[in-house]
Design an enzyme around this catalytic site. Structure first.
Site, mmCIF file in Angstrom:
data_model
loop_
_atom_site.group_PDB
_atom_site.id
_atom_site.type_symbol
_atom_site.label_atom_id
_atom_site.label_comp_id
_atom_site.label_asym_id
_atom_site.label_seq_id
_atom_site.Cartn_x
_atom_site.Cartn_y
_atom_site.Cartn_z
ATOM 1 N N CYS A 132 9.779 -9.182 2.147
ATOM 2 C CA CYS A 132 9.135 -9.868 3.267
ATOM 3 C C CYS A 132 8.611 -8.827 4.266
ATOM 4 O O CYS A 132 9.227 -7.791 4.472
ATOM 5 C CB CYS A 132 10.040 -10.829 4.039
ATOM 6 S SG CYS A 132 10.746 -12.136 3.047
ATOM 7 N N ARG A 154 5.302 -6.102 0.283
ATOM 8 C CA ARG A 154 6.726 -6.411 0.469
ATOM 9 C C ARG A 154 7.090 -7.821 0.005
ATOM 10 O O ARG A 154 8.262 -8.173 -0.076
ATOM 11 C CB ARG A 154 7.105 -6.280 1.951
ATOM 12 C CG ARG A 154 6.830 -4.926 2.532
ATOM 13 C CD ARG A 154 7.190 -4.922 4.003
ATOM 14 N NE ARG A 154 8.613 -5.035 4.163
ATOM 15 C CZ ARG A 154 9.447 -4.005 4.215
ATOM 16 N NH1 ARG A 154 8.985 -2.781 4.114
ATOM 17 N NH2 ARG A 154 10.742 -4.195 4.369
ATOM 18 N N TRP A 172 8.816 -13.031 0.428
ATOM 19 C CA TRP A 172 9.379 -12.932 -0.925
ATOM 20 C C TRP A 172 10.604 -13.831 -0.888
ATOM 21 O O TRP A 172 11.586 -13.534 -0.198
ATOM 22 C CB TRP A 172 9.768 -11.485 -1.229
ATOM 23 C CG TRP A 172 10.178 -11.252 -2.648
ATOM 24 C CD1 TRP A 172 9.360 -10.861 -3.669
ATOM 25 C CD2 TRP A 172 11.489 -11.352 -3.208
ATOM 26 N NE1 TRP A 172 10.085 -10.735 -4.826
ATOM 27 C CE2 TRP A 172 11.392 -11.036 -4.576
ATOM 28 C CE3 TRP A 172 12.742 -11.713 -2.692
ATOM 29 C CZ2 TRP A 172 12.489 -11.037 -5.429
ATOM 30 C CZ3 TRP A 172 13.839 -11.728 -3.538
ATOM 31 C CH2 TRP A 172 13.698 -11.389 -4.894
ATOM 32 N N ASN A 225 13.228 -11.389 7.850
ATOM 33 C CA ASN A 225 13.272 -10.653 6.585
ATOM 34 C C ASN A 225 14.743 -10.424 6.271
ATOM 35 O O ASN A 225 15.466 -9.888 7.101
ATOM 36 C CB ASN A 225 12.541 -9.306 6.751
ATOM 37 C CG ASN A 225 12.711 -8.405 5.541
ATOM 38 O OD1 ASN A 225 13.017 -8.867 4.449
ATOM 39 N ND2 ASN A 225 12.507 -7.113 5.744
ATOM 40 N N GLY A 226 15.187 -10.834 5.080
ATOM 41 C CA GLY A 226 16.580 -10.579 4.701
ATOM 42 C C GLY A 226 17.292 -11.839 4.258
ATOM 43 O O GLY A 226 16.650 -12.835 3.878
ATOM 44 N N GLU A 268 11.326 4.823 -18.294
ATOM 45 C CA GLU A 268 10.353 4.553 -17.230
ATOM 46 C C GLU A 268 9.080 3.925 -17.824
ATOM 47 O O GLU A 268 8.507 3.001 -17.238
ATOM 48 C CB GLU A 268 10.037 5.861 -16.480
ATOM 49 C CG GLU A 268 8.887 5.812 -15.488
ATOM 50 C CD GLU A 268 9.091 4.837 -14.331
ATOM 51 O OE1 GLU A 268 10.171 4.236 -14.215
ATOM 52 O OE2 GLU A 268 8.122 4.650 -13.563
ATOM 53 N N LYS A 285 7.575 0.274 -16.753
ATOM 54 C CA LYS A 285 6.201 0.072 -16.274
ATOM 55 C C LYS A 285 5.540 -1.066 -17.044
ATOM 56 O O LYS A 285 4.842 -1.897 -16.481
ATOM 57 C CB LYS A 285 5.379 1.369 -16.434
ATOM 58 C CG LYS A 285 5.697 2.435 -15.413
ATOM 59 C CD LYS A 285 5.115 2.129 -14.056
ATOM 60 C CE LYS A 285 5.928 2.458 -12.864
ATOM 61 N NZ LYS A 285 7.244 2.145 -12.604
ATOM 62 N N GLU A 304 7.097 -4.498 -15.930
ATOM 63 C CA GLU A 304 6.758 -5.027 -14.606
ATOM 64 C C GLU A 304 5.265 -5.282 -14.434
ATOM 65 O O GLU A 304 4.882 -6.146 -13.666
ATOM 66 C CB GLU A 304 7.338 -4.179 -13.469
ATOM 67 C CG GLU A 304 6.928 -2.763 -13.399
ATOM 68 C CD GLU A 304 7.606 -2.008 -12.239
ATOM 69 O OE1 GLU A 304 8.247 -2.604 -11.373
ATOM 70 O OE2 GLU A 304 7.462 -0.768 -12.218
ATOM 71 N N HIS A 357 21.441 3.303 -34.484
ATOM 72 C CA HIS A 357 22.628 2.553 -34.069
ATOM 73 C C HIS A 357 22.267 1.133 -33.637
ATOM 74 O O HIS A 357 23.011 0.511 -32.885
ATOM 75 C CB HIS A 357 23.357 3.302 -32.951
ATOM 76 C CG HIS A 357 23.791 4.666 -33.384
ATOM 77 N ND1 HIS A 357 24.912 4.871 -34.169
ATOM 78 C CD2 HIS A 357 23.218 5.881 -33.210
ATOM 79 C CE1 HIS A 357 25.020 6.168 -34.427
ATOM 80 N NE2 HIS A 357 24.004 6.797 -33.856
ATOM 81 N N LYS A 398 7.984 -4.522 -3.109
ATOM 82 C CA LYS A 398 8.033 -3.061 -3.094
ATOM 83 C C LYS A 398 9.388 -2.536 -2.660
ATOM 84 O O LYS A 398 9.921 -1.632 -3.268
ATOM 85 C CB LYS A 398 6.930 -2.532 -2.173
ATOM 86 C CG LYS A 398 6.825 -1.017 -2.132
ATOM 87 C CD LYS A 398 6.246 -0.478 -3.412
ATOM 88 C CE LYS A 398 6.178 1.018 -3.461
ATOM 89 N NZ LYS A 398 6.002 1.515 -4.828
HETATM 90 O O1 M6R Z 1 12.399 2.362 -2.913
HETATM 91 P P1 M6R Z 1 13.303 2.677 -4.064
HETATM 92 O O2 M6R Z 1 12.933 3.926 -4.778
HETATM 93 O O3 M6R Z 1 14.749 2.681 -3.670
HETATM 94 O O4 M6R Z 1 13.101 1.470 -5.070
HETATM 95 C C1 M6R Z 1 13.846 1.368 -6.247
HETATM 96 C C2 M6R Z 1 13.270 0.326 -7.169
HETATM 97 O O5 M6R Z 1 13.275 -0.937 -6.554
HETATM 98 C C3 M6R Z 1 11.842 0.655 -7.609
HETATM 99 O O6 M6R Z 1 11.766 1.914 -8.194
HETATM 100 C C4 M6R Z 1 11.352 -0.404 -8.617
HETATM 101 O O7 M6R Z 1 12.057 -0.302 -9.809
HETATM 102 C C5 M6R Z 1 9.838 -0.258 -8.841
HETATM 103 N N1 M6R Z 1 9.241 -1.558 -8.943
HETATM 104 C C6 M6R Z 1 9.498 0.511 -10.052
HETATM 105 O O8 M6R Z 1 8.139 0.581 -10.313
#
Ligand code: M6R
Length: 627
Positions: A2, A27, A74, A98-99, A500, A504, A507, A523, A622
């Protein structure tokens, strides 16, 4: 999650708030709303979906007024809908939140028993009821907020607007970030400086359990008990262009292309000739945030050496992409500095009752510096006696301010929800950190250090070369668009790169992908392999190469579709792969920085080809400021 904006001043609040919300949409983006006070009446408009829906709804409104608040959501409590969108108005009180309010049920029962009419499914509306009840009693907005704060359990930042007190905004927080922007006869409040840098470069960061009263010509800070607090403002030198797309189709694409520069920037303060210097860390320096930019570098370096010499174990704690970067650091630090490294997901560490032996260094990695689990983990580590070190991108963020020592990614604002440039800047900084530790602990010879420093200096130009191969990555993405299952594999530092790459793809393209250590293939995951399974193998010419080639042969024998990424013109890989993607040769330390770029671009292209929203993938936000 948010985004919040509040404004008081001579400009049209609608314009300032909408500008700010646009910068905060990363956000949260399932609904949005704003409230403006005009002649003592609250104009309140909300819309579900992206901010554009709200913009369309208010485009013909010609409100006047000088104070307002806005929100991009959010969802936590209550589905995304207009009813649940913020701001929430109860009598003359309107607020954005927010929260999460954790004692939501208890508060709701109390309110219902007192006859309150609750209009939404949110926890946020309940806070508006509480403030309205208290305001009715005390007739002063700050006092009302002071009386509500002890009733709230959870993590929250809140901004309140009041019809009966139209010349002020009251904001308070315990958890998610809130920053006050200072202007001339105008003041601002927002979740993030990005919302405000168009208007001001001068900020006050709020700490937990603080209340701020904003008037157009004055800002007053108080403790939760109403005791005035003095705090110096911080001046940033950010140009507003940093938060624009600058001709790229998406923020993510712009951020991918910025990486050669951001990696160079991240390391440059820590390279001196042939050596690495872990300076400007500010370990245990109480005034660090006041003199960070003019710190005594020599003294700080001596202090850092003294502290790191005494370290016997390193813990690295993070979430998501930052966690994968941390996994790579385990390889760097154990090999170069010969220190044992434990790596943990923050949400596991914080609830696991972890053993933190004395002389442990706990390093957290976070782009935003606001991730709730990472913040809780660093708090726990400090309670257990560890020396803490944060590696953040956002300076002055909650994690940065909490830590004993401070390192920065210096990647500039990252707006695409999928992290890219923060990841490569993190790896570069972890290279620097491992080399610094090795130097201090004398496990790294000057010659080795010199070679690694040369390699770090040359990596940005190799990254440029990787980026220039984008047409191959686009072709690879096109060849993958009809697959529904993906395995990303690698060994050593390429294993976290594989994880990673899989993240990607998940998401951005909503495709099921798993990242695996190639040595684990037999395994279990090998059972998945047939002609419908795409396998992306990260296989630079390093000490694992021959073994990785054997894994590729095994995939090939079972009909899997193989895309391999290797060093330079690798005939062995070309021969056994359906598609081969060449990456400039480098060493094991810097290879991860180069090999992740094609994976970022492939996920980007797949997402675009499949017609998804690259910068704002569904269900994500984010910064994850709630656990
Ligand atoms: O701000 P941060 O690095 O603590 O965030 C951690 C994760 O939320 C962040 O890396 C998330 O996995 C991203 N969407 C990855 O692209």
């Amino acid at each position: 999650m948010c985004g919040i904006v509040g404004y008081l001043g001579p400009l049209n609040p609608k314009d300032v708030i909408m500008q700010g919300l646009k910068k905060l949409e990363y956000r949260g983006y399932d609904s949005a709303g704003l409230a403006i006070l005009q002649d003592g009446n609250t104009k309140l408009v909300k819309a579900t979906g992206k901010l554009q829906a709200l913009e369309d709804r208010i485009k013909n409104e010609t409100w006047t007024g000088h104070v307002g608040i806005g929100h991009t959501r959010w969802a936590t409590h209550g589905v995304p809908s207009e009813r649940n969108a913020h701001p929430h108005k109860v009598h003359g009180i309107t607020l954005v939140h927010n929260g999460i309010i954790e004692n939501y049920h208890e508060i709701k029962e109390g309110l219902l028993a007192r006859g309150a009419q609750i209009a939404s499914d949110t926890d946020s509306e309940l806070v508006a009821h509480l403030v309205a009840e208290e305001f009715e009693r005390v007739k002063d907005l700050k006092t009302a907020v002071e009386r509500v704060l002890p009733k709230l359990v959870g993590a929250f930042s809140i901004v309140v607007l009041c019809e009966q007190s139209p010349n002020e905004l009251i904001a308070f927080k315990d958890g998610p970030p809130l920053v006050v922007g200072l202007g001339k006869n105008e003041n601002f409040v927002a979740s993030d400086v990005q919302a405000l840098i168009k208007y001001t470069q001068e900020f006050i960061y709020l700490n937990d359990r603080e209340i701020v009263k904003l008037l157009a010509d004055k800002v007053q800070l108080f403790s939760s008990h109403g005791v005035p607090i003095e705090r110096k403002s911080v001046t940033l030198n950010w140009s507003p262009e940093l938060t624009e797309k600058q001709g790229f189709a998406h923020f993510m694409l712009k951020e991918i292309h910025e990486q050669p520069r951001t990696v160079a920037t991240a390391v440059q303060t820590h390279l001196c000739g042939d050596r690495v210097v872990l300076n400007r860390v500010g370990f245990l320096d109480k005034n660090y945030f006041e003199h960070r930019d003019s710190i005594d570098v020599e003294k700080d370096w001596e202090n850092t050496q003294r502290i790191l010499q005494g370290i016997e174990r390193v813990f690295i704690i993070a979430c998501g992409t930052s966690f994968y970067a941390g996994n790579i650091a385990k390889y760097f630090i154990e090999k170069i500095a010969q220190l044992p490294v434990e790596i943990d997901i923050a949400s596991e560490f914080r609830y696991r009752d972890p053993v933190v032996p004395k002389n442990s260094l706990v390093m957290t990695i976070s782009q935003s510096g606001e991730t709730a689990d990472t913040l809780a983990a660093i708090r726990l580590a400090k309670e257990r006696g560890a020396t803490t070190l944060s590696l953040c991108n956002v300076k002055n963020s909650s994690i940065d301010r909490f830590a004993d020592g401070h390192l920065y990614m210096n990647a500039g604002p990252e707006i695409g929800v999928a992290s890219t440039k923060a990841f490569t800047a993190t790896i570069a900084m972890l290279n620097v950190f491992a080399l610094g530790l090795g130097q201090i602990r004398k496990t790294l010879s000057p010659d080795e250090e010199k070679n690694f420093v040369m390699s770090l200096r040359s990596v940005p130009s190799k990254m440029e070369v990787v980026l220039s191969y984008d047409k191959y990555f686009l072709a690879a993405a096109n060849s993958l668009k009809d697959f529904r299952g993906f395995l990303f594999m690698g060994r050593g530092t390429n294993f976290p790169i594989a994880m990673e790459g899989a993240l990607k793809l998940k998401e951005l393209a909503y495709l099921h992908a798993e990242g695996y250590a190639a040595g684990e293939m037999k395994h279990g995951p090998i059972a998945l392999i047939d002609e419908r399974m795409a396998v992306v193998m990260v296989a630079p010419r390093d000490s694992y190469f021959e073994k990785t080639v054997s894994n590729i042969e095994e995939v090939k024998a079972r009909g899997g579709y193989i895309i391999s990424l290797g060093s330079g013109d690798d005939h062995a890989l070309k021969r056994i792969s359906k598609m081969y993607l060449p990456i400039p040769s480098s060493d094991w330390l810097t290879n991860p920085i180069l090999f992740v770029i094609p994976l970022q671009l492939m996920a980007y292209h797949l997402s675009s080809v499949l017609g998804y929203d690259v910068d704002q993938p569904r269900n994500l936000a984010k910064s994850v400021t709630v656990e």
